[in-house]
Design a protein around this motif. Sequence first.
Motif, PDB file in Angstrom:
ATOM      1  N   LEU A 127       0.635  -1.258  -0.005  1.00  0.00           N
ATOM      2  CA  LEU A 127       0.056   0.286  -0.066  1.00  0.00           C
ATOM      3  C   LEU A 127       0.633   1.280  -0.008  1.00  0.00           C
ATOM      4  N   ARG A 128       1.760   1.269   0.713  1.00  0.00           N
ATOM      5  CA  ARG A 128       2.811   2.489   0.996  1.00  0.00           C
ATOM      6  C   ARG A 128       3.644   2.449  -0.382  1.00  0.00           C
ATOM      7  N   PHE A 129       3.795   1.473  -1.049  1.00  0.00           N
ATOM      8  CA  PHE A 129       4.738   1.267  -2.155  1.00  0.00           C
ATOM      9  C   PHE A 129       3.874   1.845  -3.176  1.00  0.00           C
ATOM     10  N   ARG A 130       2.474   1.507  -3.632  1.00  0.00           N
ATOM     11  CA  ARG A 130       1.604   2.107  -4.411  1.00  0.00           C
ATOM     12  C   ARG A 130       1.450   3.666  -4.238  1.00  0.00           C
ATOM     13  N   TRP A 131       1.396   4.130  -3.117  1.00  0.00           N
ATOM     14  CA  TRP A 131       1.298   5.394  -2.661  1.00  0.00           C
ATOM     15  C   TRP A 131       2.724   6.215  -3.056  1.00  0.00           C
ATOM     16  N   ARG A 132       3.630   5.681  -2.714  1.00  0.00           N
ATOM     17  CA  ARG A 132       4.894   6.481  -3.037  1.00  0.00           C
ATOM     18  C   ARG A 132       5.516   6.134  -4.400  1.00  0.00           C
ATOM     19  N   GLY A 133       5.287   4.974  -4.764  1.00  0.00           N
ATOM     20  CA  GLY A 133       5.640   4.844  -6.273  1.00  0.00           C
ATOM     21  C   GLY A 133       6.865   4.205  -6.248  1.00  0.00           C
ATOM     22  N   PHE A 134       7.673   4.153  -5.303  1.00  0.00           N
ATOM     23  CA  PHE A 134       8.962   3.424  -5.274  1.00  0.00           C
ATOM     24  C   PHE A 134       9.422   3.021  -3.774  1.00  0.00           C
ATOM     25  N   ASN A 135      10.378   2.319  -3.657  1.00  0.00           N
ATOM     26  CA  ASN A 135      10.854   1.849  -2.302  1.00  0.00           C
ATOM     27  C   ASN A 135      12.121   2.577  -2.334  1.00  0.00           C
ATOM     28  N   GLN A 136      12.053   3.574  -1.379  1.00  0.00           N
ATOM     29  CA  GLN A 136      13.636   4.525  -1.150  1.00  0.00           C
ATOM     30  C   GLN A 136      14.442   3.512  -0.815  1.00  0.00           C
ATOM     31  N   ALA A 137      14.294   2.560  -0.070  1.00  0.00           N
ATOM     32  CA  ALA A 137      15.476   1.635   0.532  1.00  0.00           C
ATOM     33  C   ALA A 137      16.106   0.781  -0.591  1.00  0.00           C
ATOM     34  N   GLN A 138      15.130   0.538  -1.541  1.00  0.00           N
ATOM     35  CA  GLN A 138      15.440  -0.320  -2.714  1.00  0.00           C
ATOM     36  C   GLN A 138      16.337   0.603  -3.561  1.00  0.00           C
ATOM     37  N   LEU A 139      16.010   1.819  -3.950  1.00  0.00           N
ATOM     38  CA  LEU A 139      16.821   2.626  -4.784  1.00  0.00           C
ATOM     39  C   LEU A 139      18.124   3.155  -4.176  1.00  0.00           C
ATOM     40  N   LEU A 140      18.332   3.196  -2.844  1.00  0.00           N
ATOM     41  CA  LEU A 140      19.498   3.347  -2.273  1.00  0.00           C
ATOM     42  C   LEU A 140      20.465   2.111  -2.442  1.00  0.00           C
ATOM     43  N   ALA A 141      19.858   0.967  -2.274  1.00  0.00           N
ATOM     44  CA  ALA A 141      20.512  -0.241  -2.352  1.00  0.00           C
ATOM     45  C   ALA A 141      21.155  -0.402  -3.817  1.00  0.00           C
ATOM     46  N   GLU A 142      20.371  -0.137  -4.606  1.00  0.00           N
ATOM     47  CA  GLU A 142      20.726  -0.105  -6.241  1.00  0.00           C
ATOM     48  C   GLU A 142      21.760   0.709  -6.410  1.00  0.00           C
ATOM     49  N   SER A 143      21.723   1.890  -5.881  1.00  0.00           N
ATOM     50  CA  SER A 143      22.869   3.006  -6.186  1.00  0.00           C
ATOM     51  C   SER A 143      24.150   2.621  -5.525  1.00  0.00           C
ATOM     52  N   LEU A 144      23.755   2.264  -4.325  1.00  0.00           N
ATOM     53  CA  LEU A 144      25.069   1.657  -3.396  1.00  0.00           C
ATOM     54  C   LEU A 144      25.923   0.631  -4.120  1.00  0.00           C
ATOM     55  N   ILE A 145      25.055  -0.257  -4.740  1.00  0.00           N
ATOM     56  CA  ILE A 145      25.663  -1.566  -5.173  1.00  0.00           C
ATOM     57  C   ILE A 145      26.278  -1.089  -6.474  1.00  0.00           C
ATOM     58  N   GLU A 146      26.003  -0.122  -7.397  1.00  0.00           N
ATOM     59  CA  GLU A 146      26.306   0.170  -8.450  1.00  0.00           C
ATOM     60  C   GLU A 146      27.743   0.971  -8.124  1.00  0.00           C
ATOM     61  N   HIS A 147      27.812   1.757  -6.994  1.00  0.00           N
ATOM     62  CA  HIS A 147      29.210   2.338  -6.899  1.00  0.00           C
ATOM     63  C   HIS A 147      30.012   1.525  -5.850  1.00  0.00           C
ATOM     64  N   LEU A 148      29.629   0.582  -5.156  1.00  0.00           N
ATOM     65  CA  LEU A 148      30.634   0.122  -3.995  1.00  0.00           C
ATOM     66  C   LEU A 148      31.745  -0.540  -4.477  1.00  0.00           C
ATOM     67  N   LEU A 149      31.472  -1.613  -5.461  1.00  0.00           N
ATOM     68  CA  LEU A 149      32.768  -2.225  -6.060  1.00  0.00           C
ATOM     69  C   LEU A 149      32.827  -2.106  -7.348  1.00  0.00           C
ATOM     70  N   PRO A 150      34.252  -2.018  -7.978  1.00  0.00           N
ATOM     71  CA  PRO A 150      34.363  -1.645  -9.340  1.00  0.00           C
ATOM     72  C   PRO A 150      34.135  -3.012  -9.954  1.00  0.00           C
ATOM     73  N   PHE A 151      34.439  -4.117  -9.628  1.00  0.00           N
ATOM     74  CA  PHE A 151      34.370  -5.344 -10.491  1.00  0.00           C
ATOM     75  C   PHE A 151      33.646  -6.607  -9.929  1.00  0.00           C
ATOM     76  N   HIS A 152      32.639  -6.090  -8.909  1.00  0.00           N
ATOM     77  CA  HIS A 152      31.728  -7.163  -8.445  1.00  0.00           C
ATOM     78  C   HIS A 152      30.537  -6.532  -8.185  1.00  0.00           C
TER      79      HIS A 152
END
Length: 236
Positions: A127-152
């Motif tokens: 319900l909260r997801f529908r209201w907000r349209g995204f999960n802020q924790a998931q967006l942070l996690a995706e961005s963190l993964i993208e920048h954390l380790l260069p080869f993994h």
Amino acid sequence: MRIFSLLAHILFPASCLCCQKRTATQYLCDSCRDHLTLNIRHTCPHCRKRQTSRGQICMECLDISPLDGIFGVLSYKDPIVKECIYAFKYAFVQSLAEPFGVRMSRRLQHEDIPLCDIIIPIPLHPLRFRWRGFNQAQLLAESLIEHLLPFHTIPLRTDILLRKRFTKTQAKILSQKERRKNLYNAFSFQGDPSSIQGKTLWLIDDISTTNSTLAECARILKKNGAKEVWGITLAR
Ligand SMILES: [Zn+2]
Ligand SMILES: [Zn+2]
């Protein structure tokens, strides 16, 4: 474009929320991103009183807490940090996940925190997801993964921890007992426990005020065989 993010674009023309400098698309310019106040006071995730060097569990709470530690990257006491997180969560400025993820990864690269096998964002209730349209924790996690380790690329799992019950915001509940009651049966584990058995996990969230949500998720993951669970939050 969702109506809310459209509204956010009108309300917040593309300028840095911090210095108001005009930018093309960024709501936090590179310089302000690099100067957001870091959280330097790390405490035990259970008693929340004893200071530990990286937010790991203190000796006295070792056998009680399901969390091995909580590391908050930025200081939530900084009004600018607060304002940016508010814009991210409630004004639907999703693009802030990018600078936040960069800042989180840069700090974590220099901290002596056990690297994880899997990253799990704290789930939102549908319900909260529908209201907000995204999960802020998931967006942070995706961005963190993208920048954390260069080869993994650390695997991100959003399918093993589910939020079953709509709960009140933990920070608004004052007593420990009420918080526990509010979270009772709120999360569940789904799928094959062998996917997390013996593994080190990072739970990602935007802020950790009471730690109770992270602790409850950690409890479920440990019950299903996780070896070590850390809460990694944007701010604390
Ligand atoms: Zn700026
Ligand atoms: Zn403690």
